[in-house]
Scaffold this motif. Sequence first.
Motif, PDB file in Angstrom:
ATOM      1  N   UNK A  74     -14.541 -10.824 -45.190  1.00 47.22           N
ATOM      2  CA  UNK A  74     -15.140  -9.922 -44.207  1.00 47.22           C
ATOM      3  C   UNK A  74     -14.064  -9.054 -43.551  1.00 47.22           C
ATOM      4  N   UNK A  75     -12.903  -9.647 -43.248  1.00 48.64           N
ATOM      5  CA  UNK A  75     -11.799  -8.860 -42.701  1.00 48.64           C
ATOM      6  C   UNK A  75     -11.333  -7.785 -43.663  1.00 48.64           C
ATOM      7  N   UNK A  80     -11.045  -2.008 -45.070  1.00 52.19           N
ATOM      8  CA  UNK A  80     -11.197  -0.908 -46.028  1.00 52.19           C
ATOM      9  C   UNK A  80     -12.387  -0.008 -45.705  1.00 52.19           C
ATOM     10  N   UNK A  81     -13.218  -0.411 -44.741  1.00 54.55           N
ATOM     11  CA  UNK A  81     -14.288   0.464 -44.278  1.00 54.55           C
ATOM     12  C   UNK A  81     -13.715   1.734 -43.633  1.00 54.55           C
ATOM     13  N   UNK A  82     -12.432   1.662 -43.271  1.00 54.14           N
ATOM     14  CA  UNK A  82     -11.776   2.855 -42.719  1.00 54.14           C
ATOM     15  C   UNK A  82     -11.730   3.995 -43.731  1.00 54.14           C
ATOM     16  N   UNK A  83     -11.777   3.678 -45.036  1.00 49.74           N
ATOM     17  CA  UNK A  83     -11.704   4.731 -46.057  1.00 49.74           C
ATOM     18  C   UNK A  83     -12.850   5.725 -45.945  1.00 49.74           C
ATOM     19  N   UNK A  99      -3.082  -5.115 -42.385  1.00 47.24           N
ATOM     20  CA  UNK A  99      -2.934  -5.528 -40.986  1.00 47.24           C
ATOM     21  C   UNK A  99      -4.270  -5.909 -40.356  1.00 47.24           C
ATOM     22  N   UNK A 100      -5.381  -5.638 -41.049  1.00 45.47           N
ATOM     23  CA  UNK A 100      -6.683  -6.003 -40.528  1.00 45.47           C
ATOM     24  C   UNK A 100      -7.104  -7.417 -40.870  1.00 45.47           C
ATOM     25  N   UNK A 101      -6.492  -8.012 -41.919  1.00 45.19           N
ATOM     26  CA  UNK A 101      -6.925  -9.352 -42.325  1.00 45.19           C
ATOM     27  C   UNK A 101      -5.777 -10.343 -42.522  1.00 45.19           C
ATOM     28  N   UNK A 224      -8.133  -7.797 -33.775  1.00 47.86           N
ATOM     29  CA  UNK A 224      -8.128  -8.499 -32.490  1.00 47.86           C
ATOM     30  C   UNK A 224      -9.516  -8.691 -31.880  1.00 47.86           C
ATOM     31  N   UNK A 225     -10.494  -7.882 -32.305  1.00 49.45           N
ATOM     32  CA  UNK A 225     -11.831  -7.982 -31.714  1.00 49.45           C
ATOM     33  C   UNK A 225     -12.893  -8.437 -32.714  1.00 49.45           C
ATOM     34  N   UNK A 226     -12.962  -7.782 -33.861  1.00 48.02           N
ATOM     35  CA  UNK A 226     -14.029  -8.090 -34.799  1.00 48.02           C
ATOM     36  C   UNK A 226     -13.778  -9.387 -35.570  1.00 48.02           C
ATOM     37  N   UNK A 227     -12.551  -9.586 -36.042  1.00 49.72           N
ATOM     38  CA  UNK A 227     -12.300 -10.761 -36.879  1.00 49.72           C
ATOM     39  C   UNK A 227     -12.428 -12.076 -36.103  1.00 49.72           C
ATOM     40  N   UNK A 228     -11.961 -12.179 -34.849  1.00 47.50           N
ATOM     41  CA  UNK A 228     -12.237 -13.418 -34.111  1.00 47.50           C
ATOM     42  C   UNK A 228     -13.725 -13.684 -33.943  1.00 47.50           C
ATOM     43  N   UNK A 229     -14.513 -12.635 -33.736  1.00 43.94           N
ATOM     44  CA  UNK A 229     -15.963 -12.822 -33.652  1.00 43.94           C
ATOM     45  C   UNK A 229     -16.511 -13.331 -34.975  1.00 43.94           C
ATOM     46  N   UNK A 230     -15.964 -12.818 -36.069  1.00 42.84           N
ATOM     47  CA  UNK A 230     -16.355 -13.314 -37.392  1.00 42.84           C
ATOM     48  C   UNK A 230     -16.002 -14.789 -37.529  1.00 42.84           C
ATOM     49  N   UNK A 231     -14.794 -15.168 -37.075  1.00 42.63           N
ATOM     50  CA  UNK A 231     -14.390 -16.568 -37.150  1.00 42.63           C
ATOM     51  C   UNK A 231     -15.331 -17.482 -36.383  1.00 42.63           C
TER      52      UNK A 231
END
Length: 298
Positions: A74-75, A80-83, A99-101, A224-231
């Motif tokens: 998911x990270x 890569x959604x930035x593309x 750096x996102x994952x 720092x925001x989305x991936x912890x929520x995913x965790x």
Amino acid sequence: MSVALLVLPDFLLVALGWALRHRLGFSREFFAGCERLVYFVLFPALLFQSILSTPITAGNAVLLLQATAAVIVIGLALSWLAAPLLRPDPVALASAAQCGYRFNTYISLALAASLGGPAGQTVMALIIGFAVPMTNVAAVYGLARHSGNSLLRELARNPLVLSTLTGLACNLAGFTLPGPVDTLLARLGAAAIALGIICVGAGLAWEGGRGHGRLISWMLVVKLLLLPAVGLGVAQVLGLPALEARMLLIFSAVPTASAAYVLAMRMGGDGRMVALLISLGTLLSAVSIPVWLLVSAP
């Protein structure tokens, strides 16, 4: 003791590294040598011994593997959604996406020990053991497409991948280390975390983001925001026990790996932008990690 005080010592080590490099005259060459020592010797020893000594049963291994893989995949997708959203330069995106994952292994293990004791560090070692090959394959592949480097060659000489896979193979084969060798690796590993975090602080840099503001902001939000929520969500969906859930949150919330800069530089990416991303992420995580831990507290 509050969560903020538990994580404070590790961020003080980051500050010490910065002060040693930028205020007390320790040279860039000194820390470059320290980073090589940690990356090629101390941290592989820590990973190998931690994974080898971690009891791996079918149940806990499968559950943690599923949780770790879900967070990383998911990270990776969010990064890569930035593309399509931002349409950045392809080389800049390949450099920044990792750096996102990717995750800082030194800070992960240090926080695991502070917040979960030996049991927490054992769980974190297993999560890292699963995560290192996956994140390195993704990061190397993203940069290899633009640099012309061989994916297999880069992975075959990555000391973290090699030590992780060797540790897992030896663990599953029931291999145990002779006492003196085990003691040697334990002493090497004990030096890895503190010295690694100090090197993170020494490597903080604040230049290199010109023209990439939106891309940098996106990766910081993801990490720092989305991936912890995913965790948190993954732990709840899979029904992880409390300790494993907390370790997965720490793994998801720590800033990105300092090795991301090394990889970007070695494979022709935008190393200066990655260094800025690492620096900003490390600084902001001193606030975001305690917040996430407080939000997740029962």
